[in-house]
Design a protein around this motif. Structure first.
Motif, short mmCIF file in Angstrom:
data_model
loop_
_atom_site.label_atom_id
_atom_site.label_comp_id
_atom_site.label_asym_id
_atom_site.label_seq_id
_atom_site.Cartn_x
_atom_site.Cartn_y
_atom_site.Cartn_z
N TYR A 15 0.84 -1.20 0.00
CA TYR A 15 0.00 0.00 0.00
C TYR A 15 0.87 1.25 0.00
O TYR A 15 0.64 2.18 -0.78
CB TYR A 15 -0.91 0.01 1.24
CG TYR A 15 -2.34 -0.40 0.96
CD1 TYR A 15 -3.30 0.55 0.63
CD2 TYR A 15 -2.73 -1.73 1.04
CE1 TYR A 15 -4.61 0.19 0.39
CE2 TYR A 15 -4.05 -2.11 0.79
CZ TYR A 15 -4.99 -1.15 0.47
OH TYR A 15 -6.28 -1.51 0.22
N ASP A 16 1.85 1.28 0.88
CA ASP A 16 2.71 2.46 0.99
C ASP A 16 3.54 2.66 -0.28
O ASP A 16 3.76 3.80 -0.72
CB ASP A 16 3.64 2.33 2.20
CG ASP A 16 2.88 2.53 3.52
OD1 ASP A 16 1.78 3.11 3.50
OD2 ASP A 16 3.40 2.07 4.56
N LYS A 17 4.01 1.58 -0.88
CA LYS A 17 4.83 1.68 -2.09
C LYS A 17 4.00 2.19 -3.27
O LYS A 17 4.47 3.05 -4.05
CB LYS A 17 5.47 0.33 -2.42
CG LYS A 17 6.58 -0.06 -1.46
CD LYS A 17 7.18 -1.42 -1.80
CE LYS A 17 8.33 -1.77 -0.86
NZ LYS A 17 8.89 -3.13 -1.14
N VAL A 18 2.79 1.69 -3.42
CA VAL A 18 1.92 2.15 -4.51
C VAL A 18 1.53 3.61 -4.28
O VAL A 18 1.49 4.41 -5.22
CB VAL A 18 0.68 1.24 -4.64
CG1 VAL A 18 -0.35 1.86 -5.58
CG2 VAL A 18 1.09 -0.14 -5.17
N ALA A 19 1.24 3.96 -3.04
CA ALA A 19 0.91 5.35 -2.72
C ALA A 19 2.05 6.28 -3.12
O ALA A 19 1.84 7.37 -3.67
CB ALA A 19 0.60 5.49 -1.23
N ARG A 20 3.29 5.83 -2.86
CA ARG A 20 4.46 6.65 -3.20
C ARG A 20 4.57 6.81 -4.72
O ARG A 20 4.90 7.89 -5.23
CB ARG A 20 5.72 6.00 -2.63
CG ARG A 20 6.93 6.93 -2.59
CD ARG A 20 8.10 6.29 -1.85
NE ARG A 20 7.78 6.03 -0.45
CZ ARG A 20 7.76 4.82 0.11
NH1 ARG A 20 8.05 3.75 -0.62
NH2 ARG A 20 7.47 4.68 1.38
N PRO A 80 1.19 9.39 5.70
CA PRO A 80 1.16 7.93 5.57
C PRO A 80 0.35 7.50 4.35
O PRO A 80 -0.87 7.70 4.28
CB PRO A 80 0.49 7.48 6.87
CG PRO A 80 -0.41 8.64 7.23
CD PRO A 80 0.28 9.88 6.74
N GLY A 81 1.04 6.91 3.38
CA GLY A 81 0.46 6.64 2.07
C GLY A 81 -0.71 5.70 2.06
O GLY A 81 -1.69 5.91 1.34
N LYS A 113 2.12 -5.03 -7.14
CA LYS A 113 2.83 -3.74 -7.07
C LYS A 113 3.46 -3.41 -8.42
O LYS A 113 3.34 -2.27 -8.90
CB LYS A 113 3.91 -3.82 -6.00
CG LYS A 113 4.80 -2.59 -5.89
CD LYS A 113 5.98 -2.86 -4.96
CE LYS A 113 6.89 -3.94 -5.51
NZ LYS A 113 8.02 -4.26 -4.62
N SER A 114 4.11 -4.39 -9.04
CA SER A 114 4.77 -4.15 -10.33
C SER A 114 3.74 -3.85 -11.42
O SER A 114 3.97 -2.96 -12.26
CB SER A 114 5.60 -5.38 -10.72
OG SER A 114 6.63 -5.62 -9.78
#
Length: 327
Positions: free
Chosen positions: A165-170, A177-178, A212-213
């Motif tokens: 979740y945090d990586k996609v938000a970034r 907090p993403g 994610k990818s």
């Protein structure tokens, strides 16, 4: 039995007093989100320093709100790990000091077990049940046959749910907090706008790195000024929830468990809560689904005190136990 619990594993300094593992007398949390927001994530050294600055105030405020004194406690408990070592030491040492000063037992608590026990707060639910633990660092399905009879039956082989979740938000340019902001953004989007993949992995595995990818590749197909952020968030969130529901239902049916509980910070996610709540309806009422109150999904000390009552790591001589970074 009154237990004072302390939590300081990451970026929340928390203290709570809980009776018999279920009834919260007082609960205080000092969040560090505003501090770490400028860095885009938690900085361990800064987190530990803020815990040191907050711990005495948080403890004093907890006892003040409860109208109790430390001498009235039956035990003191603290999270010992997993978490940031410098942060964990602050809470663990505070609880150990109180146990020595007031000559009361110290109970060591595992952070993940504490999240599971958040389900017992203000609730009458008891094992057996299947628990889906979803957090920034973990994604696990746990078969809980009894308070101290637990078995991990599936877990992630790569990214945890909260992590992805945090990586996609970034990737979408959402600030820290993403994960929380992604959830809010998804409310305005179409969950069926994009067909994102559910990983084909082993029965006892979760995987989210492929999702994610795939989401990253999707974002790259758009001009930066015209990214359909709401629809991507909604589609991503729909796929995560579907992945979790499918795997959880498979094991619930295999074990013939009619109770499913969620735990961990990501259990506060609105779409995941909605999809699991729907199981009580769409599965012909065959399931009872339980969530902790949202304030007990994220890191807090009430769950630590509850865990100390129901499922401590050790019940004897645990004051000698040291903190640990990984489970």
């Amino acid at each position: 039995m009154l237990i004072c619990g302390i939590e300081s594993s990451c970026d929340e300094t928390a203290c709570a007093i809980v009776e018999d593992g279920r009834y919260v007398i007082s609960n205080t949390v000092a969040s560090q989100i505003k501090t770490h927001m400028q860095f885009g994530g938690v900085v361990p050294e800064i987190a530990a320093r803020e815990h040191l600055e907050s711990i005495n105030f948080v403890i004093d405020e907890t006892f003040k709100k409860a109208g109790k004194s430390p001498s009235e406690m039956d035990a003191f408990a603290a999270t010992m790990g997993p978490g940031l070592v410098g942060s964990l030491l602050v809470g663990a040492n505070a609880a150990k000091a109180m146990s020595l000063v007031y000559n009361k037992p110290f109970v060591a608590v595992d952070h993940l077990q504490a999240h599971v026990c958040a389900n017992f707060i203000d609730s009458t639910i008891e094992p057996p049940f299947l628990c889906l633990l979803v957090s920034g660092g973990h994604t696990q399905l746990i078969k809980i046959a009894g308070f101290e009879n637990q078995e991990i039956v599936a877990e992630t082989i790569d990214d945890a749910v909260g992590e992805v979740y945090d990586k996609v938000a970034r990737l979408l340019g959402l600030p820290y907090p993403g994960g929380i902001l992604l959830d809010k953004t998804a409310h305005s989007g179409n969950p069926h706008a994009f067909d994102l993949p559910i990983a084909k992995v082993g029965k006892n595995e979760f995987s989210f790195s492929g999702l994610k990818s795939a989401t990253a590749r999707l974002i790259e197909t758009f001009d930066k000024k015209n990214i359909p952020t709401e629809d991507i968030c909604a589609s991503f969130q729909h796929t995560v929830a579907e992945t979790l529901v499918q795997k959880t239902l498979m094991f619930a049916k295999e074990f013939e468990y009619d109770k499913i509980v969620l735990a961990g910070g990501v259990a506060a996610n609105s779409e995941i809560r909605r999809r699991f709540s729907d199981l009580e309806k769409v599965e012909n009422g065959n399931y009872i689904v339980n969530f902790p109150d949202i304030k007990y999904c994220t890191d807090n000390a009430a769950m630590v005190a509850s865990c100390a009552y129901f499922n401590p790591i050790k019940t004897h001589d645990s004051i000698t136990m040291e903190v640990y970074s990984r489970g």
